[in-house]
Design an enzyme around this catalytic site. Sequence first.
Site: not given
Ligand SMILES: O=CN(O)CCNC(=O)c1cccc(Cl)c1Cl
Ligand code: NI
Length: 185
Positions: A112, A155-156, A159
């Site tokens: 993240c 994941h988003e 947030h």
């Molecule tokens: O919220 C977004 N970020 O924090 C951006 C950086 N992380 C990634 O791109 C990322 C990396 C691995 C697994 C997932 Cl699921 C994600 Cl989302």
């Molecule tokens: Ni993230």
Amino acid sequence: MILMKDIVRDGDPVLRQEAAKVSFPLSEEDQKLADDMMEYLKVSQDPDLCKKYGLRAGVGLAAPQVGASKMMAAVLVPSEEGTKSPFTDVIINPVIISHSVQSGALTEGEGCLSVDKEVPGFVPRHDRITLRYQDTTGETHKVRLKNYPAIVCQHEIDHLHGILFYDHINHDNPYEVDEGTIMFE
Ligand SMILES: O=CN(O)CCNC(=O)c1cccc(Cl)c1Cl
Ligand code: NI
């Protein structure tokens, strides 16, 4: 243009808030936010530009991560050379309206932009989801996603509800997942 200096880091309360619903038509400010977040993802996924601007690559970016507590996130799941991205859009007021019982997790764990330290461990999520969201025009979409695109959207959306990926890691055994969890690269 969004740069790493603009990314809010863990510890800032905005990352632990419930974001506010976005109203339509989008204000100029919200439209610019949507454009800037998607631009960040595109630039960060171009090796030369990523290096030029000192970015950490990302496949998603949520508004709270740039200090805007709004229900909006950009998702750009890369595809193999020459094929269409499995999911690309700015998802506004997203809701997971149904999901598989079966869990899925990335074998390499998650990272993240708002969490500077590596947090090892599997992040168990729903393997398949049905997602309802509005795009920047206000049009409502209902999409079924599975595996990587489903993981990224979860994941988003986390947030937007003040949840960070490591909240899901089993601290007694970070590499423990429920039986039947689908693990994928
Ligand atoms: O919220 C977004 N970020 O924090 C951006 C950086 N992380 C990634 O791109 C990322 C990396 C691995 C697994 C997932 Cl699921 C994600 Cl989302
Ligand atoms: Ni993230």
